[in-house]
Design a protein around this motif. Structure first.
Motif, short mmCIF file in Angstrom:
data_model
loop_
_atom_site.label_atom_id
_atom_site.label_comp_id
_atom_site.label_asym_id
_atom_site.label_seq_id
_atom_site.Cartn_x
_atom_site.Cartn_y
_atom_site.Cartn_z
N ALA A 23 -4.68 10.81 12.42
CA ALA A 23 -3.82 9.98 11.58
C ALA A 23 -3.22 8.83 12.37
O ALA A 23 -2.88 7.78 11.80
N GLY A 24 -3.12 8.99 13.69
CA GLY A 24 -2.57 7.96 14.56
C GLY A 24 -3.30 6.63 14.43
O GLY A 24 -2.70 5.56 14.59
N GLU A 25 -4.60 6.69 14.12
CA GLU A 25 -5.39 5.46 13.94
C GLU A 25 -4.83 4.65 12.78
O GLU A 25 -4.73 3.43 12.84
N PHE A 26 -4.47 5.34 11.71
CA PHE A 26 -3.94 4.68 10.51
C PHE A 26 -2.54 4.14 10.77
O PHE A 26 -2.19 3.06 10.32
N VAL A 27 -1.75 4.91 11.52
CA VAL A 27 -0.39 4.48 11.87
C VAL A 27 -0.46 3.22 12.72
O VAL A 27 0.27 2.25 12.49
N ARG A 28 -1.38 3.22 13.70
CA ARG A 28 -1.55 2.06 14.57
C ARG A 28 -1.90 0.82 13.75
O ARG A 28 -1.36 -0.26 13.97
N ASP A 29 -2.78 1.01 12.76
CA ASP A 29 -3.19 -0.10 11.89
C ASP A 29 -1.99 -0.63 11.09
O ASP A 29 -1.82 -1.84 10.93
N GLU A 30 -1.18 0.29 10.61
CA GLU A 30 0.00 -0.10 9.81
C GLU A 30 0.99 -0.88 10.67
O GLU A 30 1.54 -1.90 10.24
N ILE A 31 1.22 -0.42 11.89
CA ILE A 31 2.12 -1.12 12.82
C ILE A 31 1.60 -2.53 13.06
O ILE A 31 2.36 -3.50 13.08
N GLU A 32 0.28 -2.63 13.22
CA GLU A 32 -0.35 -3.94 13.45
C GLU A 32 -0.13 -4.87 12.26
O GLU A 32 0.14 -6.06 12.43
N LYS A 33 -0.22 -4.32 11.06
CA LYS A 33 0.00 -5.13 9.84
C LYS A 33 1.42 -5.69 9.81
O LYS A 33 1.64 -6.84 9.45
N VAL A 34 2.39 -4.85 10.19
CA VAL A 34 3.78 -5.30 10.21
C VAL A 34 3.96 -6.38 11.27
O VAL A 34 4.61 -7.40 11.02
N ARG A 35 3.34 -6.18 12.43
CA ARG A 35 3.45 -7.17 13.51
C ARG A 35 2.85 -8.51 13.11
O ARG A 35 3.34 -9.56 13.48
N GLN A 36 1.75 -8.45 12.36
CA GLN A 36 1.09 -9.69 11.92
C GLN A 36 1.84 -10.36 10.78
O GLN A 36 1.51 -11.47 10.40
N GLY A 37 2.82 -9.64 10.23
CA GLY A 37 3.63 -10.23 9.16
C GLY A 37 3.02 -10.06 7.77
O GLY A 37 3.46 -10.70 6.82
N LYS A 38 2.02 -9.18 7.63
CA LYS A 38 1.42 -8.96 6.31
C LYS A 38 2.45 -8.33 5.37
O LYS A 38 2.45 -8.57 4.18
N HIS A 39 3.28 -7.48 5.93
CA HIS A 39 4.44 -6.94 5.21
C HIS A 39 5.42 -6.42 6.24
O HIS A 39 5.11 -6.39 7.42
N GLY A 40 6.60 -6.00 5.79
CA GLY A 40 7.60 -5.48 6.71
C GLY A 40 7.81 -4.00 6.49
O GLY A 40 7.07 -3.36 5.75
N ALA A 41 8.84 -3.46 7.11
CA ALA A 41 9.21 -2.06 6.92
C ALA A 41 10.71 -1.94 7.15
O ALA A 41 11.26 -2.61 8.03
N SER A 53 0.55 8.33 5.20
CA SER A 53 0.13 8.42 3.80
C SER A 53 -1.30 7.90 3.64
O SER A 53 -2.13 8.51 2.96
N GLU A 54 -1.58 6.77 4.29
CA GLU A 54 -2.95 6.20 4.25
C GLU A 54 -3.95 7.22 4.80
O GLU A 54 -5.03 7.39 4.25
N ALA A 55 -3.57 7.88 5.90
CA ALA A 55 -4.44 8.87 6.52
C ALA A 55 -4.71 10.03 5.56
O ALA A 55 -5.85 10.47 5.41
N ARG A 56 -3.64 10.53 4.93
CA ARG A 56 -3.80 11.64 3.99
C ARG A 56 -4.72 11.24 2.85
O ARG A 56 -5.60 12.00 2.44
N ARG A 57 -4.54 10.03 2.32
CA ARG A 57 -5.38 9.55 1.22
C ARG A 57 -6.83 9.39 1.65
O ARG A 57 -7.74 9.49 0.84
N ALA A 58 -7.04 9.10 2.94
CA ALA A 58 -8.40 8.91 3.46
C ALA A 58 -9.08 10.25 3.74
O ALA A 58 -10.24 10.28 4.12
N GLY A 59 -8.34 11.34 3.61
CA GLY A 59 -8.95 12.66 3.78
C GLY A 59 -8.67 13.35 5.10
O GLY A 59 -9.27 14.38 5.40
N VAL A 60 -7.77 12.81 5.91
CA VAL A 60 -7.39 13.49 7.16
C VAL A 60 -6.64 14.76 6.78
O VAL A 60 -5.77 14.74 5.91
N ASP A 61 -6.99 15.87 7.41
CA ASP A 61 -6.42 17.17 7.04
C ASP A 61 -5.02 17.34 7.62
O ASP A 61 -4.78 18.18 8.48
N LEU A 62 -4.10 16.50 7.15
CA LEU A 62 -2.72 16.50 7.64
C LEU A 62 -1.81 16.98 6.50
O LEU A 62 -1.47 16.20 5.61
#
Length: 181
Positions: A23-41, A53-62
């Motif tokens: 799931a860390g891969e998805f979290v890393r991607d989300e952090i990158e999106k915030v850094r690029q200014g695509k959206h905030g948090a 949440s993205e990871a869970r939706r993608a089927g990661v068994d979390l």
């Protein structure tokens, strides 16, 4: 959600890494999106939660967090995402809701994904775990890293920490070899 992230998460799974690492891969991607200014948090935790949440939706068994660990609404949301990812429910498309959420996130601050904010979050998270739990996690990480990964980590330690780092890396490497021999 990009194919590259999905592939990286699958690779982590093949290597025997834990669902939270996948799931860390998805979290890393989300952090990158915030850094690029695509959206905030609103907070660093929110950015992390979106990635999970993205990871869970993608089927990661979390599995979703247990009752009492987080807000009930957060738990319900995680449950929904998990079921959707496991194919147990078909998510309804809700374009108006999706657009509204995007608009709200765009107005949120972007500095919640700064190196400093993430560092503080990591320290807070680590302080909630016992020394034993932290040690077990480090040992598992060393196991799944493999010999070449450990060697690369030792080289990095030399680069970033000098001789002190090399000694620490050597001790850690020796400990894991004798422990698992």
């Amino acid at each position: 959600m990009t194919k590259k992230i999905m592939e990286k998460a699958r690779e982590d799974k093949r290597e025997g890494k834990s669902p939270s690492t996948q799931a860390g891969e998805f979290v890393r991607d989300e952090i990158e999106k915030v850094r690029q200014g695509k959206h905030g948090a609103r907070s660093t935790q929110q950015a992390i939660a979106i990635g999970l949440s993205e990871a869970r939706r993608a089927g990661v068994d979390l599995p979703p967090p247990e009752k009492g660990k987080v807000k009930e609404s957060t738990r319900k949301s995680a449950e929904y995402a998990y079921e959707a990812g496991q194919g147990e429910r078909k998510p309804k498309r809700r374009p108006r809701v999706s657009k509204a959420v995007s608009k709200v996130l765009e107005r949120e601050p972007k500095n919640t994904a700064s190196h400093e904010a993430l560092s503080q979050q990591a320290k807070r998270a680590a302080s909630r775990r016992t020394a034993e739990e932290r040690s077990a996690a480090a040992e598992k990480a060393a196991d799944t890293k493999g010999a070449s990964g450990r060697s690369a980590a030792a080289r990095k330690a030399v680069r970033t920490k000098g001789t002190r780092g090399r000694k620490q890396a050597a001790r850690k490497s020796a400990r894991t070899r004798t422990h698992h021999a």
